[in-house]
Design a protein around this motif. Structure first.
Motif, mmCIF file in Angstrom:
data_model
loop_
_atom_site.group_PDB
_atom_site.id
_atom_site.type_symbol
_atom_site.label_atom_id
_atom_site.label_comp_id
_atom_site.label_asym_id
_atom_site.label_seq_id
_atom_site.Cartn_x
_atom_site.Cartn_y
_atom_site.Cartn_z
ATOM 1 N N ARG A 97 0.824 -1.205 0.000
ATOM 2 C CA ARG A 97 0.000 0.000 0.000
ATOM 3 C C ARG A 97 0.862 1.261 0.000
ATOM 4 O O ARG A 97 0.372 2.339 -0.296
ATOM 5 N N GLN A 98 2.134 1.142 0.369
ATOM 6 C CA GLN A 98 3.017 2.302 0.390
ATOM 7 C C GLN A 98 3.953 2.326 -0.815
ATOM 8 O O GLN A 98 4.815 3.191 -0.905
ATOM 9 N N ALA A 99 3.814 1.386 -1.743
ATOM 10 C CA ALA A 99 4.738 1.286 -2.868
ATOM 11 C C ALA A 99 4.550 2.437 -3.847
ATOM 12 O O ALA A 99 3.557 3.154 -3.816
ATOM 13 N N GLU A 100 5.523 2.572 -4.740
ATOM 14 C CA GLU A 100 5.503 3.661 -5.705
ATOM 15 C C GLU A 100 4.397 3.475 -6.739
ATOM 16 O O GLU A 100 3.837 2.388 -6.889
ATOM 17 N N THR A 101 4.086 4.568 -7.433
ATOM 18 C CA THR A 101 3.172 4.524 -8.569
ATOM 19 C C THR A 101 3.992 4.344 -9.838
ATOM 20 O O THR A 101 4.998 5.006 -10.034
ATOM 21 N N GLU A 102 3.546 3.432 -10.693
ATOM 22 C CA GLU A 102 4.229 3.183 -11.957
ATOM 23 C C GLU A 102 3.194 3.161 -13.072
ATOM 24 O O GLU A 102 2.159 2.516 -12.952
ATOM 25 N N VAL A 103 3.466 3.883 -14.154
ATOM 26 C CA VAL A 103 2.551 3.939 -15.293
ATOM 27 C C VAL A 103 3.352 3.739 -16.573
ATOM 28 O O VAL A 103 4.406 4.347 -16.759
ATOM 29 N N ARG A 104 2.830 2.888 -17.462
ATOM 30 C CA ARG A 104 3.390 2.716 -18.803
ATOM 31 C C ARG A 104 2.332 3.128 -19.818
ATOM 32 O O ARG A 104 1.142 2.848 -19.637
ATOM 33 N N ALA A 105 2.761 3.784 -20.897
ATOM 34 C CA ALA A 105 1.830 4.236 -21.929
ATOM 35 C C ALA A 105 2.612 4.537 -23.198
ATOM 36 O O ALA A 105 3.852 4.539 -23.210
ATOM 37 N N ALA A 106 1.873 4.808 -24.276
ATOM 38 C CA ALA A 106 2.525 5.198 -25.531
ATOM 39 C C ALA A 106 2.795 6.687 -25.577
ATOM 40 O O ALA A 106 3.719 7.131 -26.265
ATOM 41 N N ARG A 107 2.017 7.467 -24.796
ATOM 42 C CA ARG A 107 2.134 8.930 -24.896
ATOM 43 C C ARG A 107 1.816 9.563 -23.542
ATOM 44 O O ARG A 107 0.918 9.108 -22.823
ATOM 45 N N GLU A 124 -0.983 1.270 -18.712
ATOM 46 C CA GLU A 124 -0.873 0.274 -17.647
ATOM 47 C C GLU A 124 -0.433 0.986 -16.377
ATOM 48 O O GLU A 124 0.538 1.735 -16.383
ATOM 49 N N PHE A 125 -1.149 0.729 -15.281
ATOM 50 C CA PHE A 125 -0.991 1.502 -14.052
ATOM 51 C C PHE A 125 -0.815 0.551 -12.873
ATOM 52 O O PHE A 125 -1.555 -0.441 -12.747
ATOM 53 N N ILE A 126 0.164 0.819 -12.014
ATOM 54 C CA ILE A 126 0.375 0.035 -10.796
ATOM 55 C C ILE A 126 0.537 0.999 -9.628
ATOM 56 O O ILE A 126 1.347 1.930 -9.695
#
Length: 404
Positions: free
Chosen positions: A201-211, A228-230
């Protein structure tokens, strides 16, 4: 020069200078400095072509803008990046506005005010540091184009992509191709908590996308195409996403796996965590809003929640992260809950690849059906409550003996 904005003089200093009067070429070695209105360039060595008004430098070059310069045109920043720019009331300080360029090799054209750098290229502007293999900086327009793999670092976040276009006047940056966004955790779990759940619950936010369009001044990120969102033990896919310091918004065919997913153990690369995770709770919706501070979430439009032995359909769901409780409601038709119990549990792969409505239909085949005005699902306790809608008076509560 006719435009009146180009520098009027150039001053060159170095430990050693050779000047060819015929060709009007100056070569400097050792502590070379080239000063023009608004900039200073430093390098171990370089050449100045006076007729072309061009500087060619190598060996580790630094181009630094000087405060108080007015040679840049504030109206020429790329309009494609201006839609998210701050309003006229925004007054960024001068330090945040000045740009410093560092590169192994750099060419600067005095007339066009265009710098081209390659080899460990770095652009610094306030707390923003951009690194790339090569790129161009158009000083008059306050605009950059960087290629060959780009990394932007600021306190608390790192953004990478294959290509970047920058509007340095407003600090708005367009990332394209293989975009990866990482926002670091702002806090850590207390030592007494220590569980896998609390750690995630305290982990980082990670997002992958084309733009991605990133506004550095407001901290707003607009993602599009195959997002894609984590974050905080949840993984999501969507067509578009917006991240602000206050919230995350996911839009278009949103699919979220909650914290029970086996992918968490794989992500941590720790086989021992396999015992702490279970089959995921999967949520489908048209739009999702997640509060950055609390981790609470709101789901809107065609909401379907699928677990190993049950599925729920409604128009809206509210998720309370600390309690791990969903409240599902509907505007027109009642909320539908299908419960298969322990005997009728479906393997996760049988519904995992299906879109929300199809996953619901498969789960409901041969299952007990309940409907009501509001369904409360407690993931931590693995129990749910169905409340009537006026015609269905009363409350029905079920306890599943073996937790998911």
């Amino acid at each position: 020069p006719p435009n009146g904005s180009a520098p009027t003089s150039t001053t060159i200093t170095a430990d050693q200078i050779t000047y060819d009067r015929t060709n009007q070429v100056a070569e400097g070695k050792g502590n070379l400095r080239i000063r023009e209105r608004g900039i200073e360039i430093r390098a171990p060595q370089g050449t100045y072509l006076r007729q072309q008004a061009q500087s060619i430098l190598s060996g580790g070059v630094v181009l630094q803008e000087v405060a108080g310069d007015s040679s840049r045109d504030p109206l020429l920043a790329d309009l494609r990046l201006a839609q998210a720019s701050p309003g006229p009331e925004a007054t960024p300080d001068q330090q945040d506005q000045e740009v410093t360029i560092i590169a192994d090799r750099l060419t600067y054209d005095r007339n066009t005010q265009i710098a081209q750098g390659e080899g460990n290229l770095e652009i610094r502007q306030g707390e923003t540091i951009i690194q790339a293999a090569q790129g161009t900086y158009r000083r008059r327009e306050s605009q950059s184009l960087l290629t060959g793999g780009v990394t932007l670092e600021e306190p608390g976040r790192v953004l990478t992509s294959a290509r970047l276009e920058g509007n340095h006047r407003d600090k708005i940056f367009l990332f394209e191709d293989n975009v990866l966004y990482r926002q670091m955790a702002t806090s850590t779990p207390a030592p007494s908590e220590g569980s896998l759940t609390e750690e995630l619950r305290q982990a980082e936010t990670e997002v992958r996308a084309a733009r991605l369009v990133y506004n550095s001044r407001t901290g707003t990120s607009e993602f599009s195409d195959a997002v894609e969102f984590i974050q905080r033990g949840r993984r999501a896919k969507a067509n578009q996403a917006t991240i602000t310091p206050e919230k995350v918004e996911l839009r278009g065919e949103v699919v979220i796996e909650q914290i029970e997913g086996e992918w968490l153990a794989r992500r941590l690369q720790n086989p021992e965590t396999q015992a702490d995770v279970d089959q995921p709770t999967v949520i489908y919706a048209d739009r999702v809003e997640i509060d950055q501070a609390s981790g609470d979430a709101r789901f809107f439009g065609n909401v379907v929640i699928v677990q190993a032995n049950r599925a729920i359909e409604g128009d809206r769901a509210d998720y309370f992260d600390r309690e791990q409780i969903f409240k599902i409601s509907a505007e027109q038709a009642p909320v539908v809950l299908c419960d298969r119990g322990e005997v009728g549990r479906l393997p996760g792969e049988s519904t995992q690849a299906l879109p929300g409505r199809n996953a619901l239909d498969q789960m409901c085949r041969g299952a007990n059906r309940l409907s009501g005005k509001l369904v409360t699902l407690n993931i931590k306790q693995d129990e749910y409550t169905v409340e009537g809608d006026g015609q269905q008076q009363g409350m029905f509560q079920f306890r599943i003996t073996d937790a998911l």
